[in-house]
Design an enzyme around this catalytic site. Structure first.
Site, short mmCIF file in Angstrom:
data_model
loop_
_atom_site.label_atom_id
_atom_site.label_comp_id
_atom_site.label_asym_id
_atom_site.label_seq_id
_atom_site.Cartn_x
_atom_site.Cartn_y
_atom_site.Cartn_z
N CYS A 298 0.81 -1.18 0.10
CA CYS A 298 0.09 -0.03 0.02
C CYS A 298 0.85 1.09 -0.06
CB CYS A 298 -0.84 -0.07 1.30
SG CYS A 298 -2.36 1.09 0.81
N HIS B 74 -3.62 -4.90 -0.48
CA HIS B 74 -3.47 -5.57 0.76
C HIS B 74 -3.45 -7.16 0.63
CE1 HIS B 74 -3.19 -1.86 3.39
NE2 HIS B 74 -3.95 -1.74 2.55
N GLU C 152 -2.56 -9.16 2.94
CA GLU C 152 -2.83 -9.69 3.99
C GLU C 152 -4.11 -9.58 4.51
OE1 GLU C 152 -2.19 -5.29 5.08
OE2 GLU C 152 -1.58 -6.94 3.65
#
Length: 217
Positions: free
Chosen positions: A88, A198, A200
């Site tokens: 990001c 993202h 994750e």
């Protein structure tokens, strides 16, 4: 030695006040890494991999990085061919400039280019979106081309300006689109990888991507 006996790669997750630390830590541990959340330059330089997170404004993230010599840490790693992954705003600060609310902030200039406001009717770009994956990618190896990843941002790199060099393999640049505006979604450049989305927070596809990175360490 069997695969189960192999040592865990050690990932330093750079803690410079940019947020989003714990979800990234959990995801990396889930795909087999040993993770140290750290602001210690020695640990960050020596780890097998360095993950640079980032949430919020470009200027604030750069100030946080500068306060703990983050640019020097990243530069030392890349000079030695040691893997770095930016996520990001952790990807955005790798470019030359970020322009937000009229403030032009110098980035780390690993790549030329400017982070600027997306020209889309609805901002922020928040939610799931596909990525135009370039062939030969190690980052997206084994991931279906129609997979979706989680984005949350209003700024991005809308033009890739790095010129081709006949002596150096060009980076792989993967794009996405929101509201009719294209932007850089991910880059693979030797030991330096980065994603605007993202991983994750991107479910199984994101974990697969992180696992691909951990396997390179």
């Amino acid at each position: 030695m069997t695969a189960n006996d192999m040592p865990q790669p050690h990932v330093a997750l750079l803690d410079y006040g940019a947020g989003n630390i714990r979800s990234a830590q959990r995801a990396l541990e889930q795909v087999g890494a040993r993770v140290s959340v750290t602001a210690d330059p020695a640990i960050a330089v020596e780890a097998d991999g360095l993950l640079v997170p980032g949430v919020g404004a470009f200027d604030a993230c750069m100030r946080g990085l500068q306060a703990m010599q983050g640019g020097r840490i990243i530069g030392q790693r890349l000079a030695g061919g040691r893997p770095v992954l930016g996520i990001c705003v952790g990807m955005q600060i790798l470019f030359e400039h970020g322009v937000e609310h009229g403030i032009d902030t110098a980035g780390l200039a690993e790549w030329p280019g400017t982070v600027e406001k997306l020209q889309a009717p609805v901002l922020p770009h928040m939610g799931w979106n596909t990525v135009d994956i370039v062939g030969g990618s190690r980052m997206f190896d084994g991931i279906n081309v129609d997979e979706r990843f989680y984005f949350v941002h209003s700024y991005g790199v809308r033009e890739w300006t790095l010129k081709a060099d006949e002596f150096i393999a060009p980076p792989l640049v993967h794009w996405s689109e929101h509201g009719g505006d294209k932007f850089v979604a991910a880059v693979e450049n030797g030991p330096l990888w980065a994603t605007q989305f993202h991983p994750e927070k991107s479910g199984d596809a994101g974990l697969h991507l992180l696992e691909n990175w951990v396997k390179t360490l």
